[in-house]
Design a protein around this motif. Structure first.
Motif, PDB file in Angstrom:
ATOM      1  N   LEU A  62       0.821  -1.220   0.000  1.00 30.16           N
ATOM      2  CA  LEU A  62       0.000   0.000   0.000  1.00 30.16           C
ATOM      3  C   LEU A  62       0.852   1.266   0.000  1.00 30.16           C
ATOM      4  CD1 LEU A  62      -2.852  -1.073   2.451  1.00 30.16           C
ATOM      5  CD2 LEU A  62      -2.806  -1.173  -0.057  1.00 30.16           C
ATOM      6  N   ALA A  63       2.138   1.139   0.184  1.00 25.50           N
ATOM      7  CA  ALA A  63       3.149   2.156  -0.118  1.00 25.50           C
ATOM      8  C   ALA A  63       3.203   3.347   0.827  1.00 25.50           C
ATOM      9  CB  ALA A  63       2.994   2.644  -1.564  1.00 25.50           C
ATOM     10  N   SER A  64       2.090   4.057   1.076  1.00 23.86           N
ATOM     11  CA  SER A  64       2.162   5.354   1.758  1.00 23.86           C
ATOM     12  C   SER A  64       1.091   5.494   2.830  1.00 23.86           C
ATOM     13  CB  SER A  64       1.995   6.481   0.740  1.00 23.86           C
ATOM     14  OG  SER A  64       0.662   6.492   0.242  1.00 23.86           O
ATOM     15  N   PRO A  65       1.265   6.430   3.760  1.00 23.53           N
ATOM     16  CA  PRO A  65       0.247   6.628   4.795  1.00 23.53           C
ATOM     17  C   PRO A  65      -1.130   6.934   4.239  1.00 23.53           C
ATOM     18  CG  PRO A  65       2.264   7.772   5.404  1.00 23.53           C
ATOM     19  CD  PRO A  65       2.442   7.282   3.995  1.00 23.53           C
ATOM     20  N   VAL A  66      -1.207   7.781   3.228  1.00 26.65           N
ATOM     21  CA  VAL A  66      -2.525   8.165   2.710  1.00 26.65           C
ATOM     22  C   VAL A  66      -3.225   6.993   2.049  1.00 26.65           C
ATOM     23  CG1 VAL A  66      -1.654   9.008   0.471  1.00 26.65           C
ATOM     24  CG2 VAL A  66      -3.799   9.914   1.416  1.00 26.65           C
ATOM     25  N   LEU A  67      -2.491   6.109   1.384  1.00 28.39           N
ATOM     26  CA  LEU A  67      -3.123   4.943   0.776  1.00 28.39           C
ATOM     27  C   LEU A  67      -3.545   3.936   1.839  1.00 28.39           C
ATOM     28  CD1 LEU A  67      -1.048   4.315  -2.483  1.00 28.39           C
ATOM     29  CD2 LEU A  67      -3.210   5.542  -2.180  1.00 28.39           C
ATOM     30  N   VAL A  68      -2.727   3.759   2.874  1.00 32.98           N
ATOM     31  CA  VAL A  68      -3.120   2.867   3.974  1.00 32.98           C
ATOM     32  C   VAL A  68      -4.400   3.393   4.625  1.00 32.98           C
ATOM     33  CG1 VAL A  68      -2.469   1.939   6.229  1.00 32.98           C
ATOM     34  CG2 VAL A  68      -0.752   2.108   4.410  1.00 32.98           C
ATOM     35  N   GLU A  69      -4.462   4.686   4.890  1.00 30.80           N
ATOM     36  CA  GLU A  69      -5.643   5.283   5.505  1.00 30.80           C
ATOM     37  C   GLU A  69      -6.870   5.119   4.615  1.00 30.80           C
ATOM     38  OE1 GLU A  69      -4.786   9.326   6.360  1.00 30.80           O
ATOM     39  OE2 GLU A  69      -3.412   8.882   7.998  1.00 30.80           O
ATOM     40  N   THR A  70      -6.697   5.349   3.322  1.00 31.36           N
ATOM     41  CA  THR A  70      -7.815   5.244   2.383  1.00 31.36           C
ATOM     42  C   THR A  70      -8.382   3.829   2.375  1.00 31.36           C
ATOM     43  OG1 THR A  70      -6.894   6.984   0.969  1.00 31.36           O
ATOM     44  CG2 THR A  70      -8.471   5.475  -0.045  1.00 31.36           C
ATOM     45  N   VAL A  71      -7.498   2.843   2.272  1.00 29.81           N
ATOM     46  CA  VAL A  71      -7.938   1.454   2.198  1.00 29.81           C
ATOM     47  C   VAL A  71      -8.556   1.019   3.528  1.00 29.81           C
ATOM     48  CG1 VAL A  71      -7.135  -0.925   1.928  1.00 29.81           C
ATOM     49  CG2 VAL A  71      -6.295   0.866   0.388  1.00 29.81           C
ATOM     50  N   ALA A  72      -7.921   1.372   4.629  1.00 26.65           N
ATOM     51  CA  ALA A  72      -8.435   0.977   5.944  1.00 26.65           C
ATOM     52  C   ALA A  72      -9.815   1.569   6.194  1.00 26.65           C
ATOM     53  CB  ALA A  72      -7.469   1.415   7.031  1.00 26.65           C
ATOM     54  N   GLU A  73     -10.012   2.815   5.813  1.00 26.69           N
ATOM     55  CA  GLU A  73     -11.313   3.475   6.014  1.00 26.69           C
ATOM     56  C   GLU A  73     -12.415   2.735   5.270  1.00 26.69           C
ATOM     57  OE1 GLU A  73     -13.509   7.662   4.798  1.00 26.69           O
ATOM     58  OE2 GLU A  73     -11.321   7.602   4.940  1.00 26.69           O
TER      59      GLU A  73
ATOM     60  N   HIS B 229      13.829  -9.070  -2.658  1.00 29.91           N
ATOM     61  CA  HIS B 229      15.218  -8.668  -2.850  1.00 29.91           C
ATOM     62  C   HIS B 229      15.672  -7.637  -1.820  1.00 29.91           C
ATOM     63  CE1 HIS B 229      13.604 -10.023  -6.740  1.00 29.91           C
ATOM     64  NE2 HIS B 229      14.809 -10.503  -6.958  1.00 29.91           N
ATOM     65  N   GLY B 230      14.777  -7.253  -0.903  1.00 35.67           N
ATOM     66  CA  GLY B 230      15.136  -6.280   0.109  1.00 35.67           C
ATOM     67  C   GLY B 230      14.838  -4.845  -0.271  1.00 35.67           C
ATOM     68  N   ASP B 231      14.117  -4.620  -1.366  1.00 31.12           N
ATOM     69  CA  ASP B 231      13.773  -3.267  -1.785  1.00 31.12           C
ATOM     70  C   ASP B 231      12.550  -2.775  -1.010  1.00 31.12           C
ATOM     71  OD1 ASP B 231      15.683  -3.137  -4.086  1.00 31.12           O
ATOM     72  OD2 ASP B 231      14.445  -4.793  -4.809  1.00 31.12           O
ATOM     73  N   ALA B 232      12.605  -1.543  -0.493  1.00 36.20           N
ATOM     74  CA  ALA B 232      11.509  -0.984   0.301  1.00 36.20           C
ATOM     75  C   ALA B 232      10.254  -0.792  -0.555  1.00 36.20           C
ATOM     76  CB  ALA B 232      11.932   0.340   0.912  1.00 36.20           C
ATOM     77  N   LEU B 233       9.110  -1.242  -0.019  1.00 38.37           N
ATOM     78  CA  LEU B 233       7.826  -1.083  -0.691  1.00 38.37           C
ATOM     79  C   LEU B 233       6.813  -0.350   0.192  1.00 38.37           C
ATOM     80  CD1 LEU B 233       7.492  -4.625  -2.313  1.00 38.37           C
ATOM     81  CD2 LEU B 233       8.205  -2.496  -3.424  1.00 38.37           C
ATOM     82  N   LEU B 234       7.245   0.095   1.362  1.00 38.63           N
ATOM     83  CA  LEU B 234       6.391   0.847   2.269  1.00 38.63           C
ATOM     84  C   LEU B 234       7.204   1.997   2.839  1.00 38.63           C
ATOM     85  CD1 LEU B 234       3.598   0.878   3.807  1.00 38.63           C
ATOM     86  CD2 LEU B 234       4.794  -0.306   5.664  1.00 38.63           C
ATOM     87  N   ALA B 235       6.691   3.206   2.708  1.00 43.33           N
ATOM     88  CA  ALA B 235       7.393   4.367   3.251  1.00 43.33           C
ATOM     89  C   ALA B 235       7.525   4.220   4.763  1.00 43.33           C
ATOM     90  CB  ALA B 235       6.628   5.641   2.907  1.00 43.33           C
ATOM     91  N   PRO B 236       8.666   4.564   5.344  1.00 49.19           N
ATOM     92  CA  PRO B 236       8.856   4.419   6.791  1.00 49.19           C
ATOM     93  C   PRO B 236       7.760   5.107   7.603  1.00 49.19           C
ATOM     94  CG  PRO B 236      10.942   4.922   5.724  1.00 49.19           C
ATOM     95  CD  PRO B 236       9.890   5.067   4.665  1.00 49.19           C
ATOM     96  N   GLU B 237       7.294   6.254   7.116  1.00 52.74           N
ATOM     97  CA  GLU B 237       6.270   6.986   7.854  1.00 52.74           C
ATOM     98  C   GLU B 237       4.894   6.326   7.782  1.00 52.74           C
ATOM     99  OE1 GLU B 237       6.838   9.116   3.816  1.00 52.74           O
ATOM    100  OE2 GLU B 237       8.078   8.084   5.316  1.00 52.74           O
TER     101      GLU B 237
ATOM    102  N   SER C 166      -1.957   1.470  13.306  1.00 49.59           N
ATOM    103  CA  SER C 166      -3.104   2.106  13.955  1.00 49.59           C
ATOM    104  C   SER C 166      -4.395   2.028  13.162  1.00 49.59           C
ATOM    105  CB  SER C 166      -2.780   3.577  14.245  1.00 49.59           C
ATOM    106  OG  SER C 166      -2.586   4.301  13.035  1.00 49.59           O
ATOM    107  N   ARG C 167      -4.295   1.902  11.831  1.00 50.25           N
ATOM    108  CA  ARG C 167      -5.498   1.971  11.013  1.00 50.25           C
ATOM    109  C   ARG C 167      -5.841   0.665  10.303  1.00 50.25           C
ATOM    110  NH1 ARG C 167      -7.186   7.020   9.498  1.00 50.25           N
ATOM    111  NH2 ARG C 167      -9.038   5.837   8.842  1.00 50.25           N
ATOM    112  N   LEU C 168      -4.813  -0.024   9.769  1.00 49.88           N
ATOM    113  CA  LEU C 168      -5.094  -1.200   8.944  1.00 49.88           C
ATOM    114  C   LEU C 168      -5.220  -2.482   9.765  1.00 49.88           C
ATOM    115  CD1 LEU C 168      -5.551  -2.196   6.062  1.00 49.88           C
ATOM    116  CD2 LEU C 168      -3.087  -2.571   5.874  1.00 49.88           C
TER     117      LEU C 168
END
Length: 266
Positions: A84-95, A114-122, A129-131
């Motif tokens: 889901l990549a970013s806080p706003v997308l996580v919030e959107t989907v969880a809502e 391969h160890g490549d980041a797919l979720l922003a640290p923030e 808290s939401r998902l």
């Protein structure tokens, strides 16, 4: 005669251009298990057997529109979330999913095979808290357990402590995947009261791209088919173990698991 409709499962995740993980792996798994797969694409990756070269999030309004389109007309018997990549997308989907009367399987994707980041640290705190509170089952690997809870798993005896830490974040069930521990692979499933351990043969095969996506999608598919959570996880484990055993080389790096292994065995 009109054929009856199969159970419907929705995946909300990222697209893998190499076809080994993400939306592509989810839909292949769903087809193999006899459900109708549908998709909400949250991000697009440039990805192959060597790694993730880049990813681009879709706008939240595009994700919300896809969710509304599928849920408003077709409906679902289960939902699986992945990248889901970013806080706003996580919030959107969880809502949106908070209002869905169907089991939700959350694969808390943080990094690629391969160890490549797919979720922003923030976005980690937003996942917590939401998902996770809307999840029926959450399926973290050991790295994701550490990212979400701070619990480090060194051996099999730590699995329950890790699962309990995940449950404190709100899901009904935690499935902690212990495949990266030494010895025979053991996954632990618990709702805080009941505990189930699933073992499998360890296959000497490096071509395991898409394993996590496949397992979570298989759990969602079996839930849609009417299984309870422990039975859905057991059947999903059987399916993914066979897919890992028959994983095949593709490109110059790590190949995918084989979603069609049962058909090839006939």
């Amino acid at each position: 005669m009109t054929a009856s409709s199969p159970p419907r499962v929705l995946t909300v995740a990222g697209s893998d251009s190499g076809g080994g993980a993400g939306i592509q792996a989810d839909l292949k798994t769903m087809l193999a298990l006899g459900v109708h797969g549908m998709s909400v694409i949250a991000a697009v990756t440039a990805q192959n057997s060597l790694g993730v070269q880049g990813y681009w999030e879709l706008p939240p309004e595009a994700v919300r529109a896809q969710l509304g389109s599928v849920l408003g007309d077709i409906g679902v018997q289960a939902v699986k979330t992945g990248m889901l990549a970013s806080p706003v997308l996580v919030e959107t989907v969880a809502e949106v999913l908070a209002g869905v009367d169907a089991p939700v399987v959350v694969d808390p994707v943080g990094v690629s095979k391969h160890g490549d980041a797919l979720l922003a640290p923030e976005a980690v705190d937003t996942v917590k808290s939401r998902l996770l509170p809307v999840a029926t089952v959450v399926t973290p690997n050991l790295w994701e357990v550490s990212q979400l809870t701070g619990v480090e798993v060194g051996d099999e005896k730590d699995l329950r402590r890790a699962a309990d830490a995940i449950l404190e974040l709100g899901p009904a069930w935690a499935l902690v995947k212990g495949g990266h521990l030494p010895g025979a692979p053991v996954d632990l499933l618990t709702d805080g009261v009941r505990e189930f351990r699933f073992t499998a043969e360890r296959h000497d095969n490096r071509h395991t791209h898409g394993t996590g996506c496949t397992l979570a999608s298989a759990v969602a598919s079996h839930l849609a088919l009417g299984e309870d959570v422990p039975s859905a996880v057991r059947k999903a484990k059987d399916y993914v173990t066979g897919a890992i055993a028959r994983g095949f080389p593709l490109g110059g790096g790590i190949g995918p698991v084989d979603h069609a292994w049962r058909w090839r065995d006939r």
